[in-house]
Design a protein around this motif. Structure first.
Motif, short mmCIF file in Angstrom:
data_model
loop_
_atom_site.label_atom_id
_atom_site.label_comp_id
_atom_site.label_asym_id
_atom_site.label_seq_id
_atom_site.Cartn_x
_atom_site.Cartn_y
_atom_site.Cartn_z
N VAL A 126 -27.18 -1.46 -25.09
CA VAL A 126 -26.63 -2.82 -25.09
C VAL A 126 -25.11 -2.77 -25.07
O VAL A 126 -24.46 -3.52 -24.32
CB VAL A 126 -27.16 -3.62 -26.30
CG1 VAL A 126 -26.40 -4.91 -26.48
CG2 VAL A 126 -28.64 -3.89 -26.15
N ASP A 127 -24.53 -1.89 -25.86
CA ASP A 127 -23.06 -1.79 -25.89
C ASP A 127 -22.51 -1.31 -24.55
O ASP A 127 -21.50 -1.82 -24.07
CB ASP A 127 -22.65 -0.82 -26.99
CG ASP A 127 -21.14 -0.74 -27.14
OD1 ASP A 127 -20.49 -1.79 -27.20
OD2 ASP A 127 -20.62 0.39 -27.19
N ALA A 128 -23.20 -0.37 -23.91
CA ALA A 128 -22.71 0.16 -22.63
C ALA A 128 -22.82 -0.88 -21.52
O ALA A 128 -21.97 -0.93 -20.63
CB ALA A 128 -23.50 1.40 -22.25
N THR A 129 -23.85 -1.71 -21.55
CA THR A 129 -24.00 -2.70 -20.49
C THR A 129 -23.10 -3.91 -20.70
O THR A 129 -22.77 -4.60 -19.74
CB THR A 129 -25.46 -3.16 -20.38
OG1 THR A 129 -25.90 -3.64 -21.64
CG2 THR A 129 -26.34 -2.01 -19.91
N ARG A 130 -22.69 -4.19 -21.91
CA ARG A 130 -21.85 -5.36 -22.17
C ARG A 130 -20.37 -5.09 -21.93
O ARG A 130 -19.60 -6.02 -21.76
CB ARG A 130 -22.06 -5.85 -23.60
CG ARG A 130 -23.43 -6.47 -23.81
CD ARG A 130 -23.56 -7.04 -25.20
NE ARG A 130 -22.45 -7.92 -25.56
CZ ARG A 130 -22.46 -9.24 -25.44
NH1 ARG A 130 -23.52 -9.83 -24.94
NH2 ARG A 130 -21.44 -9.96 -25.82
N GLN A 131 -19.97 -3.84 -21.92
CA GLN A 131 -18.55 -3.53 -21.71
C GLN A 131 -18.19 -3.73 -20.24
O GLN A 131 -18.96 -3.37 -19.35
CB GLN A 131 -18.25 -2.10 -22.12
CG GLN A 131 -18.29 -1.89 -23.61
CD GLN A 131 -17.93 -0.47 -23.99
OE1 GLN A 131 -17.72 0.38 -23.12
NE2 GLN A 131 -17.85 -0.21 -25.27
N PRO A 132 -17.00 -4.27 -19.97
CA PRO A 132 -16.58 -4.45 -18.58
C PRO A 132 -16.22 -3.11 -17.93
O PRO A 132 -15.91 -2.14 -18.62
CB PRO A 132 -15.33 -5.34 -18.69
CG PRO A 132 -14.79 -5.04 -20.04
CD PRO A 132 -15.99 -4.75 -20.92
N ASN A 133 -16.29 -3.09 -16.60
CA ASN A 133 -15.88 -1.89 -15.87
C ASN A 133 -14.37 -1.72 -16.04
O ASN A 133 -13.59 -2.65 -15.82
CB ASN A 133 -16.22 -2.01 -14.40
CG ASN A 133 -17.70 -1.95 -14.16
OD1 ASN A 133 -18.44 -1.44 -14.99
ND2 ASN A 133 -18.16 -2.48 -13.04
N ILE A 134 -13.96 -0.55 -16.41
CA ILE A 134 -12.55 -0.30 -16.65
C ILE A 134 -11.86 0.13 -15.37
O ILE A 134 -10.73 -0.24 -15.10
CB ILE A 134 -12.40 0.77 -17.74
CG1 ILE A 134 -12.93 0.24 -19.06
CG2 ILE A 134 -10.95 1.20 -17.89
CD1 ILE A 134 -12.96 1.25 -20.17
#
Length: 117
Positions: free
Chosen positions: A63-71
């Motif tokens: 969940v944390d990995a999918t919610r973070q925006p692409n950097i």
């Protein structure tokens, strides 16, 4: 307790030069093995609890990995070099300009070496 008895008791606590190893050294490996075995038994008895914790960690990580925006996002476009480019002279060197005699000499040396072997 007399003086000689107290001296004997104190020297029994400390290993002497005649002792091959302290008495606790042979027991350390057994104690560690027992500790590891007890730990494995506890984990094995509560495997459902351990499995729930692992699955919860995987779910929270996902969940944390999918919610973070692409950097960082990158795009690349390959194009032939312009004639007005400052690097066009460099490309001419490699395509047979100034380096052509050097490349021919190197080719001749390689052929000579190949015939000698």
């Amino acid at each position: 307790m007399s003086k000689s008895e107290s001296a004997t008791t104190e020297t029994d606590l400390w290993p002497t030069a005649d002792d091959p190893e302290p008495p606790e050294a042979s027991e350390e490996g057994t104690a560690l093995t027992n500790y590891i075995a007890d730990f494995v038994r506890i984990v094995w008895a509560r495997w459902r609890f351990v499995l729930c914790i692992v699955l919860a960690g995987i779910l929270l990580s996902f969940v944390d990995a999918t919610r973070q925006p692409n950097i960082f996002t990158s795009t690349t476009t390959l194009m032939p070099p312009d004639q007005s480019s400052s690097y066009s002279g460099l490309m001419g060197l490699f395509s047979g300009g100034v380096l052509q005699p050097v490349l021919e000499a190197a080719n001749w040396v390689l052929k000579l070496l190949a015939n000698c072997m």
